[in-house]
Design a protein around this motif. Sequence first.
Motif, PDB file in Angstrom:
ATOM      1  N   ARG A 119       1.009  -1.157   0.043  1.00  0.00           N
ATOM      2  CA  ARG A 119       0.061  -0.074  -0.165  1.00  0.00           C
ATOM      3  C   ARG A 119       0.870   1.191  -0.079  1.00  0.00           C
ATOM      4  O   ARG A 119       0.527   2.246  -0.547  1.00  0.00           O
ATOM      5  CB  ARG A 119      -0.864   0.111   1.404  1.00  0.00           C
ATOM      6  CG  ARG A 119      -2.161  -0.797   1.180  1.00  0.00           C
ATOM      7  CD  ARG A 119      -2.878  -0.536   2.458  1.00  0.00           C
ATOM      8  NE  ARG A 119      -3.533  -1.560   2.711  1.00  0.00           N
ATOM      9  CZ  ARG A 119      -4.818  -1.712   2.141  1.00  0.00           C
ATOM     10  NH1 ARG A 119      -5.466  -1.148   1.209  1.00  0.00           N
ATOM     11  NH2 ARG A 119      -5.691  -2.895   2.527  1.00  0.00           N
ATOM     12  N   LYS A 159      -3.993   1.137   8.255  1.00  0.00           N
ATOM     13  CA  LYS A 159      -4.079  -0.355   7.142  1.00  0.00           C
ATOM     14  C   LYS A 159      -2.814  -0.844   7.368  1.00  0.00           C
ATOM     15  O   LYS A 159      -1.506  -0.129   7.517  1.00  0.00           O
ATOM     16  CB  LYS A 159      -4.519   0.026   5.759  1.00  0.00           C
ATOM     17  CG  LYS A 159      -5.794   0.445   5.650  1.00  0.00           C
ATOM     18  CD  LYS A 159      -6.096   0.933   4.328  1.00  0.00           C
ATOM     19  CE  LYS A 159      -7.618   1.414   4.156  1.00  0.00           C
ATOM     20  NZ  LYS A 159      -7.894   1.875   2.704  1.00  0.00           N
ATOM     21  N   GLY A 167     -10.400  -5.094   3.340  1.00  0.00           N
ATOM     22  CA  GLY A 167     -10.744  -4.755   4.406  1.00  0.00           C
ATOM     23  C   GLY A 167      -9.929  -5.474   5.535  1.00  0.00           C
ATOM     24  O   GLY A 167     -10.172  -5.209   6.903  1.00  0.00           O
ATOM     25  N   GLN A 170      -7.354  -3.885   8.652  1.00  0.00           N
ATOM     26  CA  GLN A 170      -7.551  -2.372   8.633  1.00  0.00           C
ATOM     27  C   GLN A 170      -8.398  -2.164   9.841  1.00  0.00           C
ATOM     28  O   GLN A 170      -9.306  -2.963  10.441  1.00  0.00           O
ATOM     29  CB  GLN A 170      -8.680  -2.103   7.411  1.00  0.00           C
ATOM     30  CG  GLN A 170      -8.062  -2.407   6.352  1.00  0.00           C
ATOM     31  CD  GLN A 170      -9.133  -1.679   5.291  1.00  0.00           C
ATOM     32  OE1 GLN A 170      -9.884  -0.936   5.557  1.00  0.00           O
ATOM     33  NE2 GLN A 170      -8.811  -1.831   3.894  1.00  0.00           N
ATOM     34  N   GLU A 194      -4.417   6.595   7.066  1.00  0.00           N
ATOM     35  CA  GLU A 194      -4.977   7.712   5.841  1.00  0.00           C
ATOM     36  C   GLU A 194      -6.383   8.021   6.314  1.00  0.00           C
ATOM     37  O   GLU A 194      -7.005   7.586   7.373  1.00  0.00           O
ATOM     38  CB  GLU A 194      -5.280   6.811   4.632  1.00  0.00           C
ATOM     39  CG  GLU A 194      -6.387   5.586   4.864  1.00  0.00           C
ATOM     40  CD  GLU A 194      -6.358   4.810   3.348  1.00  0.00           C
ATOM     41  OE1 GLU A 194      -5.117   4.435   2.923  1.00  0.00           O
ATOM     42  OE2 GLU A 194      -7.468   4.589   3.019  1.00  0.00           O
ATOM     43  N   SER A 195      -6.613   9.364   5.769  1.00  0.00           N
ATOM     44  CA  SER A 195      -7.928   9.917   6.111  1.00  0.00           C
ATOM     45  C   SER A 195      -9.088   9.087   5.779  1.00  0.00           C
ATOM     46  O   SER A 195      -9.097   8.430   4.860  1.00  0.00           O
ATOM     47  CB  SER A 195      -8.157  11.268   5.525  1.00  0.00           C
ATOM     48  OG  SER A 195      -6.928  11.994   5.484  1.00  0.00           O
ATOM     49  N   ILE A 197     -12.562   8.862   4.527  1.00  0.00           N
ATOM     50  CA  ILE A 197     -13.228   9.655   3.462  1.00  0.00           C
ATOM     51  C   ILE A 197     -14.699   9.513   3.576  1.00  0.00           C
ATOM     52  O   ILE A 197     -15.159   8.120   3.481  1.00  0.00           O
ATOM     53  CB  ILE A 197     -12.845   9.136   1.986  1.00  0.00           C
ATOM     54  CG1 ILE A 197     -11.156   9.241   1.728  1.00  0.00           C
ATOM     55  CG2 ILE A 197     -13.615   9.788   1.003  1.00  0.00           C
ATOM     56  CD1 ILE A 197     -10.518  10.609   2.194  1.00  0.00           C
ATOM     57  N   GLU A 202     -18.408   4.618  -4.021  1.00  0.00           N
ATOM     58  CA  GLU A 202     -17.332   4.109  -4.477  1.00  0.00           C
ATOM     59  C   GLU A 202     -17.487   3.593  -6.048  1.00  0.00           C
ATOM     60  O   GLU A 202     -18.502   2.953  -6.380  1.00  0.00           O
ATOM     61  CB  GLU A 202     -17.056   2.740  -3.749  1.00  0.00           C
ATOM     62  CG  GLU A 202     -16.787   3.138  -2.198  1.00  0.00           C
ATOM     63  CD  GLU A 202     -16.141   2.124  -1.480  1.00  0.00           C
ATOM     64  OE1 GLU A 202     -14.763   1.846  -1.346  1.00  0.00           O
ATOM     65  OE2 GLU A 202     -16.886   1.680  -0.566  1.00  0.00           O
ATOM     66  N   HIS A 225     -20.293  -1.860  -1.252  1.00  0.00           N
ATOM     67  CA  HIS A 225     -19.479  -2.893  -0.329  1.00  0.00           C
ATOM     68  C   HIS A 225     -20.456  -2.999   1.029  1.00  0.00           C
ATOM     69  O   HIS A 225     -21.354  -2.543   1.362  1.00  0.00           O
ATOM     70  CB  HIS A 225     -18.342  -2.228   0.147  1.00  0.00           C
ATOM     71  CG  HIS A 225     -17.241  -2.206  -1.010  1.00  0.00           C
ATOM     72  ND1 HIS A 225     -17.338  -1.063  -1.790  1.00  0.00           N
ATOM     73  CD2 HIS A 225     -16.262  -2.957  -1.255  1.00  0.00           C
ATOM     74  CE1 HIS A 225     -16.147  -1.051  -2.417  1.00  0.00           C
ATOM     75  NE2 HIS A 225     -15.523  -2.241  -2.398  1.00  0.00           N
ATOM     76  N   HIS A 228     -16.947  -4.240   4.050  1.00  0.00           N
ATOM     77  CA  HIS A 228     -15.798  -4.031   3.238  1.00  0.00           C
ATOM     78  C   HIS A 228     -15.353  -4.757   2.083  1.00  0.00           C
ATOM     79  O   HIS A 228     -14.482  -5.074   1.447  1.00  0.00           O
ATOM     80  CB  HIS A 228     -14.470  -4.269   4.644  1.00  0.00           C
ATOM     81  CG  HIS A 228     -14.472  -3.531   5.646  1.00  0.00           C
ATOM     82  ND1 HIS A 228     -13.903  -1.956   5.413  1.00  0.00           N
ATOM     83  CD2 HIS A 228     -14.663  -3.447   6.780  1.00  0.00           C
ATOM     84  CE1 HIS A 228     -14.007  -1.315   6.244  1.00  0.00           C
ATOM     85  NE2 HIS A 228     -14.384  -2.249   7.496  1.00  0.00           N
ATOM     86  N   ASN A 279      -8.505   4.804  -4.025  1.00  0.00           N
ATOM     87  CA  ASN A 279      -8.485   4.098  -2.822  1.00  0.00           C
ATOM     88  C   ASN A 279      -7.091   3.235  -3.154  1.00  0.00           C
ATOM     89  O   ASN A 279      -6.101   3.114  -2.201  1.00  0.00           O
ATOM     90  CB  ASN A 279      -9.629   3.458  -2.556  1.00  0.00           C
ATOM     91  CG  ASN A 279      -9.489   2.388  -1.384  1.00  0.00           C
ATOM     92  OD1 ASN A 279      -8.756   2.729  -0.391  1.00  0.00           O
ATOM     93  ND2 ASN A 279     -10.170   1.254  -1.341  1.00  0.00           N
ATOM     94  N   GLU A 280      -7.435   2.254  -4.108  1.00  0.00           N
ATOM     95  CA  GLU A 280      -6.264   1.388  -4.535  1.00  0.00           C
ATOM     96  C   GLU A 280      -6.395   0.949  -5.708  1.00  0.00           C
ATOM     97  O   GLU A 280      -7.263   1.044  -6.611  1.00  0.00           O
ATOM     98  CB  GLU A 280      -6.208   0.226  -3.430  1.00  0.00           C
ATOM     99  CG  GLU A 280      -7.666  -0.541  -3.490  1.00  0.00           C
ATOM    100  CD  GLU A 280      -7.095  -2.009  -2.305  1.00  0.00           C
ATOM    101  OE1 GLU A 280      -6.475  -1.627  -1.633  1.00  0.00           O
ATOM    102  OE2 GLU A 280      -8.307  -2.868  -2.291  1.00  0.00           O
TER     103      GLU A 280
HETATM  104  P1  AMP Z   1      -9.590  -1.790   0.990  1.00  0.00           P
HETATM  105  O1  AMP Z   1      -9.219  -3.084   1.252  1.00  0.00           O
HETATM  106  O2  AMP Z   1      -8.508  -0.619   1.041  1.00  0.00           O
HETATM  107  O3  AMP Z   1     -10.029  -1.426  -0.567  1.00  0.00           O
HETATM  108  O4  AMP Z   1     -10.855  -1.199   1.574  1.00  0.00           O
HETATM  109  C1  AMP Z   1     -12.261  -2.003   1.745  1.00  0.00           C
HETATM  110  C2  AMP Z   1     -13.084  -0.881   1.775  1.00  0.00           C
HETATM  111  O5  AMP Z   1     -13.148  -0.163   3.129  1.00  0.00           O
HETATM  112  C3  AMP Z   1     -13.269   0.255   0.838  1.00  0.00           C
HETATM  113  O6  AMP Z   1     -13.880  -0.368  -0.141  1.00  0.00           O
HETATM  114  C4  AMP Z   1     -14.152   1.193   1.396  1.00  0.00           C
HETATM  115  O7  AMP Z   1     -15.386   0.618   1.566  1.00  0.00           O
HETATM  116  C5  AMP Z   1     -13.583   1.174   3.116  1.00  0.00           C
HETATM  117  N1  AMP Z   1     -12.703   1.973   3.196  1.00  0.00           N
HETATM  118  C6  AMP Z   1     -11.153   1.684   3.104  1.00  0.00           C
HETATM  119  N2  AMP Z   1     -10.443   2.884   3.154  1.00  0.00           N
HETATM  120  C7  AMP Z   1     -11.216   3.617   3.473  1.00  0.00           C
HETATM  121  C8  AMP Z   1     -11.248   5.330   3.855  1.00  0.00           C
HETATM  122  N3  AMP Z   1      -9.883   5.741   3.880  1.00  0.00           N
HETATM  123  N4  AMP Z   1     -12.152   6.110   3.793  1.00  0.00           N
HETATM  124  C9  AMP Z   1     -13.504   5.386   3.842  1.00  0.00           C
HETATM  125  N5  AMP Z   1     -13.728   4.158   3.645  1.00  0.00           N
HETATM  126  C10 AMP Z   1     -12.503   3.169   3.398  1.00  0.00           C
END
Ligand code: AMP
Length: 391
Positions: A119, A159, A167, A170, A194-195, A197, A202, A225, A228, A279-280
């Motif tokens: 990440r 994370k 998720g 996290q 990270e902040s 959001i 999404e 989602h 997550h 996000n990623e």
């Molecule tokens: P990720 O594994 O980082 O893609 O996170 C899985 C899900 O968690 C995302 O699709 C979002 O729904 C939620 N999420 C992750 N990071 C954030 C963030 N910085 N702010 C708000 N929701 C988040």
Amino acid sequence: MSSWSPFPSDSIANEPILPGSAVGVLGSGQLGRMFAIAARRMGYRVHTLSPDTDTPTGQVADVEITADYDDLDAIRAFARAVSVVTFEFENVPAAAAQAAAEFAPVRPGGNVLHVTQHRLREKTFLRDAGLPVTPFRQVRNPMDLSNALRELGVPGVLKTAGFGYDGKGQAKINAAEDAVEALARSDGAEMVYESFIDFEREVSVVAARGTDGAFAHWGVIENRHRNHILDVSVTPTDLSPAVVRSAVEIARSVLEKLGGVGVLCVEFFLTRSGDLLINELAPRPHNSGHLTFDASATSQFEQQLRATCGLPLGSTELLRPAAMANLLGDLWENGEPDWAAACAFPNVKLHLYGKASPRPGRKMGHLTALADSPEEAARVVTVARDALRLK
Ligand code: AMP
């Protein structure tokens, strides 16, 4: 020996790898399975390697090799038997991609893996490339954490920097004490703060780049989602053409700057003020692109094959509005779902991945609904999924 390094430009061969050749897939889950289905349809042989047996990919591949990703001799033997290697799982160790590259082109290439399997590297790459990314800070120790909290404030998300998806690894941080506890639980692993959001929704862009630099994309897909984990994806969206253009241009820029060959997904948060924040990245076909299998002229899986083999990319035209709903293991809570009930919806397609044990949260399959509007597709796909439980 190859001259592999973490940052070479992608190896571009002039000669396409034609039907009849064998393509190798590192990883053996549902992404590899759908890739293998697309590849076999076009007359390719498919080899897969992972630590497991009777895998979703292995069930449809010609050859299933069971070996650990750090068994470099097995990886070399695997690569020797195929014309090109791709992966369906980006956490394949860099050393495995490097060993494979001694014998066959690896696409997208070790550099893309190197950036996207971590990440912090990924976010740093995006920020340095001038692309919009969720504000973040590296956290190695309590001092970094208190600086990150001071600079970015709460709420936030802590994370793990490496190896996380859906998720996992996290923690939502609402107050400084949560962050201290989460860091203590992290066992010294490198983290990213990270902040949080407060997004409006999404969305993702699944896109592809060919060996000749050609670019293709499936527009913007909206993703909902649950816990997550991706639950439902719908396309097309009702976003303004300006937002769609901007999301697609960001995806193009990511692919060009990474020098990747193959399919890549950019997952975004769309903020309430209309800004897109990445996000990623996923350097492979993505769950949000599964609906392209039934709804598009060329699916993300066929496109991955075309790109990997150095063939021209296919049309990404959306044939009908579509929605996809994931089928998680939880659906098996009261026994085998009622498959015939879902098949009673004539415009719903059932995809099952051949996984034996339906654990809660495990992606076992998905449904895709085609309809006259995206709203209707989203409605039908969830009604069809509900019907699976109502025996
Ligand atoms: P990720 O594994 O980082 O893609 O996170 C899985 C899900 O968690 C995302 O699709 C979002 O729904 C939620 N999420 C992750 N990071 C954030 C963030 N910085 N702010 C708000 N929701 C988040």
